[in-house]
Design a protein around this motif. Sequence first.
Motif, PDB file in Angstrom:
ATOM      1  N   GLN A 180       0.829  -1.203   0.000  1.00 30.07           N
ATOM      2  CA  GLN A 180       0.000   0.000   0.000  1.00 30.07           C
ATOM      3  C   GLN A 180       0.866   1.256   0.000  1.00 30.07           C
ATOM      4  OE1 GLN A 180      -0.830  -2.796   1.479  1.00 30.07           O
ATOM      5  NE2 GLN A 180      -2.829  -3.126   0.554  1.00 30.07           N
ATOM      6  N   ARG A 181       0.262   2.364  -0.427  1.00 31.43           N
ATOM      7  CA  ARG A 181       0.992   3.635  -0.447  1.00 31.43           C
ATOM      8  C   ARG A 181       1.205   4.189   0.949  1.00 31.43           C
ATOM      9  NH1 ARG A 181       1.246   7.065  -5.281  1.00 31.43           N
ATOM     10  NH2 ARG A 181       0.805   5.759  -7.084  1.00 31.43           N
ATOM     11  N   TRP A 182       0.255   3.960   1.846  1.00 33.84           N
ATOM     12  CA  TRP A 182       0.307   4.524   3.181  1.00 33.84           C
ATOM     13  C   TRP A 182       0.151   3.418   4.206  1.00 33.84           C
ATOM     14  CZ3 TRP A 182       1.362   9.692   3.364  1.00 33.84           C
ATOM     15  CH2 TRP A 182       1.158  10.415   2.184  1.00 33.84           C
ATOM     16  N   ASP A 183       1.058   3.379   5.169  1.00 32.37           N
ATOM     17  CA  ASP A 183       0.920   2.485   6.315  1.00 32.37           C
ATOM     18  C   ASP A 183       0.678   3.347   7.543  1.00 32.37           C
ATOM     19  OD1 ASP A 183       1.613  -0.647   5.995  1.00 32.37           O
ATOM     20  OD2 ASP A 183       2.562   0.534   4.413  1.00 32.37           O
ATOM     21  N   VAL A 184      -0.535   3.234   8.091  1.00 30.34           N
ATOM     22  CA  VAL A 184      -1.000   4.102   9.168  1.00 30.34           C
ATOM     23  C   VAL A 184      -1.090   3.266  10.442  1.00 30.34           C
ATOM     24  CG1 VAL A 184      -2.866   5.602   9.953  1.00 30.34           C
ATOM     25  CG2 VAL A 184      -2.273   5.512   7.514  1.00 30.34           C
ATOM     26  N   LEU A 185      -0.440   3.722  11.505  1.00 30.66           N
ATOM     27  CA  LEU A 185      -0.499   3.047  12.797  1.00 30.66           C
ATOM     28  C   LEU A 185      -1.522   3.770  13.663  1.00 30.66           C
ATOM     29  CD1 LEU A 185       2.288   2.211  11.588  1.00 30.66           C
ATOM     30  CD2 LEU A 185       3.160   2.127  13.937  1.00 30.66           C
ATOM     31  N   GLY A 186      -2.614   3.086  13.979  1.00 30.89           N
ATOM     32  CA  GLY A 186      -3.608   3.629  14.895  1.00 30.89           C
ATOM     33  C   GLY A 186      -3.298   3.149  16.293  1.00 30.89           C
ATOM     34  N   ASN A 197       5.175   5.198   2.926  1.00 31.73           N
ATOM     35  CA  ASN A 197       4.820   6.348   3.766  1.00 31.73           C
ATOM     36  C   ASN A 197       4.324   5.821   5.105  1.00 31.73           C
ATOM     37  OD1 ASN A 197       4.884   8.639   1.653  1.00 31.73           O
ATOM     38  ND2 ASN A 197       3.453   7.184   0.715  1.00 31.73           N
ATOM     39  N   ALA A 198       5.009   6.167   6.183  1.00 32.47           N
ATOM     40  CA  ALA A 198       4.621   5.741   7.523  1.00 32.47           C
ATOM     41  C   ALA A 198       4.052   6.933   8.281  1.00 32.47           C
ATOM     42  CB  ALA A 198       5.816   5.162   8.269  1.00 32.47           C
ATOM     43  N   VAL A 199       2.843   6.748   8.814  1.00 37.61           N
ATOM     44  CA  VAL A 199       2.178   7.797   9.585  1.00 37.61           C
ATOM     45  C   VAL A 199       1.633   7.161  10.859  1.00 37.61           C
ATOM     46  CG1 VAL A 199       0.326   9.508   9.641  1.00 37.61           C
ATOM     47  CG2 VAL A 199       1.567   9.086   7.503  1.00 37.61           C
ATOM     48  N   VAL A 200       1.990   7.752  12.006  1.00 37.48           N
ATOM     49  CA  VAL A 200       1.523   7.275  13.300  1.00 37.48           C
ATOM     50  C   VAL A 200       0.415   8.208  13.791  1.00 37.48           C
ATOM     51  CG1 VAL A 200       2.161   6.802  15.695  1.00 37.48           C
ATOM     52  CG2 VAL A 200       3.788   6.308  13.840  1.00 37.48           C
ATOM     53  N   LEU A 201      -0.711   7.627  14.177  1.00 34.31           N
ATOM     54  CA  LEU A 201      -1.825   8.381  14.758  1.00 34.31           C
ATOM     55  C   LEU A 201      -1.888   8.074  16.253  1.00 34.31           C
ATOM     56  CD1 LEU A 201      -4.632   7.721  12.109  1.00 34.31           C
ATOM     57  CD2 LEU A 201      -2.826   9.457  12.067  1.00 34.31           C
ATOM     58  N   THR A 202      -2.121   9.122  17.052  1.00 28.59           N
ATOM     59  CA  THR A 202      -1.991   9.015  18.507  1.00 28.59           C
ATOM     60  C   THR A 202      -3.110   9.774  19.197  1.00 28.59           C
ATOM     61  OG1 THR A 202       0.422   8.836  18.297  1.00 28.59           O
ATOM     62  CG2 THR A 202      -0.434   9.534  20.441  1.00 28.59           C
ATOM     63  N   GLY A 203      -3.488   9.296  20.390  1.00 27.19           N
ATOM     64  CA  GLY A 203      -4.447  10.002  21.239  1.00 27.19           C
ATOM     65  C   GLY A 203      -3.821  10.299  22.593  1.00 27.19           C
ATOM     66  N   PRO A 257      17.821  11.699   9.834  1.00 23.34           N
ATOM     67  CA  PRO A 257      16.783  12.096   8.880  1.00 23.34           C
ATOM     68  C   PRO A 257      15.379  11.868   9.410  1.00 23.34           C
ATOM     69  CG  PRO A 257      17.736   9.993   8.242  1.00 23.34           C
ATOM     70  CD  PRO A 257      18.563  10.501   9.384  1.00 23.34           C
ATOM     71  N   VAL A 258      14.430  12.610   8.882  1.00 19.30           N
ATOM     72  CA  VAL A 258      13.013  12.396   9.162  1.00 19.30           C
ATOM     73  C   VAL A 258      12.559  11.156   8.402  1.00 19.30           C
ATOM     74  CG1 VAL A 258      10.690  13.354   8.936  1.00 19.30           C
ATOM     75  CG2 VAL A 258      12.603  14.834   9.582  1.00 19.30           C
ATOM     76  N   VAL A 259      11.877  10.234   9.102  1.00 19.89           N
ATOM     77  CA  VAL A 259      11.500   8.968   8.469  1.00 19.89           C
ATOM     78  C   VAL A 259      10.002   8.690   8.545  1.00 19.89           C
ATOM     79  CG1 VAL A 259      13.768   7.959   8.897  1.00 19.89           C
ATOM     80  CG2 VAL A 259      11.942   7.667  10.596  1.00 19.89           C
ATOM     81  N   GLY A 260       9.241   9.596   9.131  1.00 21.05           N
ATOM     82  CA  GLY A 260       7.803   9.400   9.230  1.00 21.05           C
ATOM     83  C   GLY A 260       7.151  10.589   9.897  1.00 21.05           C
ATOM     84  N   SER A 261       5.851  10.485  10.124  1.00 17.82           N
ATOM     85  CA  SER A 261       5.085  11.597  10.694  1.00 17.82           C
ATOM     86  C   SER A 261       4.146  11.064  11.758  1.00 17.82           C
ATOM     87  CB  SER A 261       4.268  12.304   9.608  1.00 17.82           C
ATOM     88  OG  SER A 261       5.101  12.747   8.548  1.00 17.82           O
ATOM     89  N   GLU A 262       3.890  11.903  12.775  1.00 16.59           N
ATOM     90  CA  GLU A 262       2.933  11.573  13.817  1.00 16.59           C
ATOM     91  C   GLU A 262       1.908  12.692  13.930  1.00 16.59           C
ATOM     92  OE1 GLU A 262       2.738  10.143  18.499  1.00 16.59           O
ATOM     93  OE2 GLU A 262       4.450  11.369  17.840  1.00 16.59           O
ATOM     94  N   LEU A 263       0.646  12.307  13.940  1.00 18.29           N
ATOM     95  CA  LEU A 263      -0.467  13.222  14.159  1.00 18.29           C
ATOM     96  C   LEU A 263      -1.138  12.831  15.468  1.00 18.29           C
ATOM     97  CD1 LEU A 263      -1.940  13.085  10.537  1.00 18.29           C
ATOM     98  CD2 LEU A 263      -0.505  14.908  11.473  1.00 18.29           C
TER      99      LEU A 263
END
Length: 529
Positions: A365-371, A416-422, A442-448
């Motif tokens: 997949q294009r995006w791997d999102v960690l919930g 693309n790695a994106v971490v989602l957090t609460g 280096p920057v290797v991903g993003s967290e929202l």
Amino acid sequence: MDNISRRSLISAGLGAGLVAALPGAAVAVSTADDAGLRTDPFMLGIASGEPWPDGFVIWTRLALDPLAEDGLGGMPSRPVPVAWEVAEDAGMRTVVARGVEHARIETAHSVHVELQGLKPGREYFYRFRSGRHLSQVGRTLTSPAPHETPAALAMAFASCSQYEHGYFTAYTRLAEDHPDLVLHLGDYLYEYKKDSYVIGGGNPRDHQGPETTTLQGYRQRHAQYKSDADLQAAHAVAPWLVVWDDHEVDNNWADEIPENRDAGQLNDTTERFRQRRAAAFQAYYENMPLRRSSVPAGFDMKIYRTIQWGQLANFHMMDTRQYRDDQLAGDGWKKNVAERLAENRTITGAEQEKWLLDGFRNSTQRWDVLGQQVFFAERDRAQALEIDDVSMDGWDGYAASRRRITQGWLDAKVRNAVVLTGDVHRNWANDLKVDYKDPASPVVGSELVCTSITSTGNGTGSTTDPVMAWNPHLKFFNDNRGYVNTRITRDALTADFRTLDYVTTPGAPVSTKASFTVQDGVPGLQARG
């Protein structure tokens, strides 16, 4: 059925209907006219979740008196037939599947129906009926076919809804934004007794019952939250993917270790806490649109899983509570705790870590999102280089575990790695690195990080936090309540931080506090507007 027979599920009181749809035709079934309930039993609303290419789960739980002290909602102690139907239109004219399930006292009269045989990438509508009583109509979706890459996905995520701290207006505003998928990242409810967690000026609403430790207590608390009209609106607008954090069970619990472990305190033995976990897990399953693969087995319940959205995205839904090592030096912020760097410390457990790393390796997949639940990026409150001051409850307390996960998506060449957090009741937007102490890393991903729906009350509206000055990877902070809207396409993931100025009275409008973009193939956050 995952090596569990349907008969054993029903005998355990945790059965879920697995139903194949017949496209283009209605299934002839009983219409549950004999339910015998004189008043509306759909006071807890309806929900859907776990979308896959040919189906989803639809859920309801019957209650005539949601706040009944025994947790059973004032329902009779007999099975109650509940008819359900799924249609292609909101008017429920083009029905593609229907059937009858029996809501049973063993599962607090909840109903889980797993649909199969529907068309991929489609919008559907559903409702329930018991006797002459009809539920509202809910909207849901199937995920795209595995080989398809849809043009876009509108996904919202939220966390931390403390009933006592305010009104759930943010859930209605989320529903009005009309997402196609909702992720809830934990603290769906809070376990505290009335007024034991108080905001300035006093709590505007009250919890019903004592601190939740028993099955009837958790059932009653879930029912109180589910009775909220704003929450019902958010559940009815789209399918949800849910994971718990701590308050669904006990504040800051870790595996089999409760918050209070001193002699004479609540849950001061492992056995008592296991009993509490088992009660919390059963009530959680009963009240969430989960598949039968998440049916609890005593004090264990598997909620980590991956939901694919065609070739656009993987949603790796994680559990950072049930398998973690105990927090070091207490649960809060601590300075210079060297043990947090130990290689053998884990926040995921070995089995879940392997599952996630395998998921990275198998991803196309294009995006791997960690919930997931707790703060992922390093957040050091100490400015001096020779001192660190970090939270023992977040990934900072499990630094090697975080490094293994981060290195895992790099080794697997995740696009693309994106971490989602609460969890933290504030908005943050962070760049992710393997080594936060090395400015050249280096920057290797993003967290929202989403703020809370209500927890801690109205908030200050601040958009600055001092730690950002010496943690340059922390790009955004905000202290309002709300949620996050995202739009995921082939080329970018955009995130809008949607905020409300107040929650201690109902009806607040919503606005976008800040927006960020992650471009396909370009790790890191870019501010928009």
